[in-house]
Scaffold this motif. Structure first.
Motif, PDB file in Angstrom:
ATOM      1  N   GLY A  89       0.889  -1.400   0.134  1.00 49.82           N
ATOM      2  CA  GLY A  89       0.012   0.177  -0.204  1.00 49.82           C
ATOM      3  C   GLY A  89       0.895   1.325  -0.012  1.00 49.82           C
ATOM      4  N   LEU A  90       2.000   1.208   0.762  1.00 44.86           N
ATOM      5  CA  LEU A  90       2.714   2.491   0.839  1.00 44.86           C
ATOM      6  C   LEU A  90       3.466   2.690  -0.562  1.00 44.86           C
ATOM      7  CD1 LEU A  90       4.489   1.938   4.410  1.00 44.86           C
ATOM      8  CD2 LEU A  90       2.662   3.722   3.513  1.00 44.86           C
ATOM      9  N   MET A  91       3.977   1.551  -1.175  1.00 46.53           N
ATOM     10  CA  MET A  91       4.662   1.464  -2.341  1.00 46.53           C
ATOM     11  C   MET A  91       3.549   2.131  -3.424  1.00 46.53           C
ATOM     12  SD  MET A  91       6.785  -1.829  -2.255  1.00 46.53           S
ATOM     13  CE  MET A  91       6.664  -2.172  -4.056  1.00 46.53           C
ATOM     14  N   PHE A  92       2.356   1.535  -3.461  1.00 50.13           N
ATOM     15  CA  PHE A  92       1.312   2.315  -4.333  1.00 50.13           C
ATOM     16  C   PHE A  92       1.135   3.696  -4.096  1.00 50.13           C
ATOM     17  CE2 PHE A  92      -2.796   3.269  -5.450  1.00 50.13           C
ATOM     18  CZ  PHE A  92      -2.987   2.746  -6.873  1.00 50.13           C
ATOM     19  N   GLY A  93       1.136   4.140  -2.902  1.00 50.46           N
ATOM     20  CA  GLY A  93       0.828   5.466  -2.466  1.00 50.46           C
ATOM     21  C   GLY A  93       1.912   6.284  -3.045  1.00 50.46           C
ATOM     22  N   PHE A  94       3.218   5.939  -2.650  1.00 53.99           N
ATOM     23  CA  PHE A  94       4.272   6.377  -2.911  1.00 53.99           C
ATOM     24  C   PHE A  94       4.440   6.869  -4.755  1.00 53.99           C
ATOM     25  CE2 PHE A  94       8.895   6.744  -4.640  1.00 53.99           C
ATOM     26  CZ  PHE A  94       9.184   8.112  -3.869  1.00 53.99           C
ATOM     27  N   GLY A  95       4.124   5.677  -5.362  1.00 55.49           N
ATOM     28  CA  GLY A  95       3.851   5.852  -7.011  1.00 55.49           C
ATOM     29  C   GLY A  95       3.247   6.895  -7.402  1.00 55.49           C
ATOM     30  N   PHE A  96       1.836   6.857  -6.740  1.00 57.53           N
ATOM     31  CA  PHE A  96       0.531   7.687  -7.023  1.00 57.53           C
ATOM     32  C   PHE A  96       1.104   9.226  -6.733  1.00 57.53           C
ATOM     33  CE2 PHE A  96      -3.462   9.426  -6.269  1.00 57.53           C
ATOM     34  CZ  PHE A  96      -4.209   9.102  -7.556  1.00 57.53           C
ATOM     35  N   ALA A  97       1.827   9.324  -5.673  1.00 53.52           N
ATOM     36  CA  ALA A  97       2.213  10.863  -5.005  1.00 53.52           C
ATOM     37  C   ALA A  97       3.432  11.167  -5.962  1.00 53.52           C
ATOM     38  CB  ALA A  97       2.547  10.599  -3.644  1.00 53.52           C
ATOM     39  N   LEU A  98       4.234  10.450  -6.806  1.00 51.89           N
ATOM     40  CA  LEU A  98       5.393  11.042  -7.670  1.00 51.89           C
ATOM     41  C   LEU A  98       5.156  12.033  -8.408  1.00 51.89           C
ATOM     42  CD1 LEU A  98       7.372   7.885  -8.291  1.00 51.89           C
ATOM     43  CD2 LEU A  98       7.952   9.846  -6.900  1.00 51.89           C
ATOM     44  N   VAL A  99       3.877  12.240  -9.299  1.00 49.70           N
ATOM     45  CA  VAL A  99       3.507  13.039 -10.234  1.00 49.70           C
ATOM     46  C   VAL A  99       3.378  14.356  -9.326  1.00 49.70           C
ATOM     47  CG1 VAL A  99       1.815  13.608 -11.693  1.00 49.70           C
ATOM     48  CG2 VAL A  99       2.640  11.557 -11.937  1.00 49.70           C
TER      49      VAL A  99
END
Length: 196
Positions: A30-40
């Motif tokens: 979940g944290l990895m997905f959230g980090f990827g989503f927040a990159l933009v």
């Protein structure tokens, strides 16, 4: 006598360990997905703060440029370069221009869509030497917006700019280079085609 069968306590301990590991893995995923989503948004914020890759913001307004003192004691040679990706022909109408720092200048670029279809395109500027980037101020530029070119259309597009008089004295030449590229090429120009 060996005991191959685990006791109920060991089985319960294994299940607790497995549940704990599963929860940890789900949290990490979940944290990895959230980090990827927040990159933009993070990328945009960093670019905004540092001024890197800022395509749509003017470097100076016309009023700011007209209030700049012209340094007639210096001449800077500006070289213009153009590259195109995709179905575009792109070039500056002149290869170089001598300017005084603080002087508002205009140069024209020409782009031609060589396709029989409409093309959406964007230009990205770059500068050499790199330290000249913050001193080359674009007031008006086709790179601020996406360009729409009809089939086989040619457009003349201006770049209005001023070189900041604070440009270091050792910089005598600045190269302004644009890369113009199609934003989204169609997956297929014609659909179907086969079937009787």
């Amino acid at each position: 006598m060996s005991n191959d069968v685990s006791s109920p306590q060991e089985a319960q301990s294994d299940r607790a360990f497995n549940r704990s590991m599963l929860v940890k893995l789900v949290v990490v995923a979940g944290l990895m997905f959230g980090f990827g989503f927040a990159l933009v948004p993070m990328y945009r914020a960093i670019c905004s703060i540092t001024g890197i890759n800022n395509l749509v913001q003017r470097d100076a307004t016309a009023r700011e440029a007209k209030n700049t003192q012209v340094d007639a004691s210096r001449t800077i040679s500006i070289e213009f370069d153009a590259n195109a990706r995709g179905p575009l022909q792109f070039k500056p109408e002149q290869s170089s221009l001598d300017v005084h720092p603080g002087e508002v200048m205009t140069v024209m670029y020409q782009v031609t869509n060589e396709q029989g279809r409409t093309v959406q395109a964007q230009a990205i500027p770059s500068y050499a030497p790199k330290e000249a980037t913050e001193y080359f101020k674009k007031i008006e530029c086709f790179c601020f917006t996406q360009q729409t070119l009809a089939a086989n259309e040619t457009k003349r597009m201006p770049v209005v700019f001023v070189v900041d008089p604070k440009l270091p004295k050792d910089v005598k030449t600045i190269t302004l280079s644009y890369t113009f590229f199609e934003l989204a090429a169609p997956k297929s120009v014609a659909k179907g085609g086969g079937g009787a």
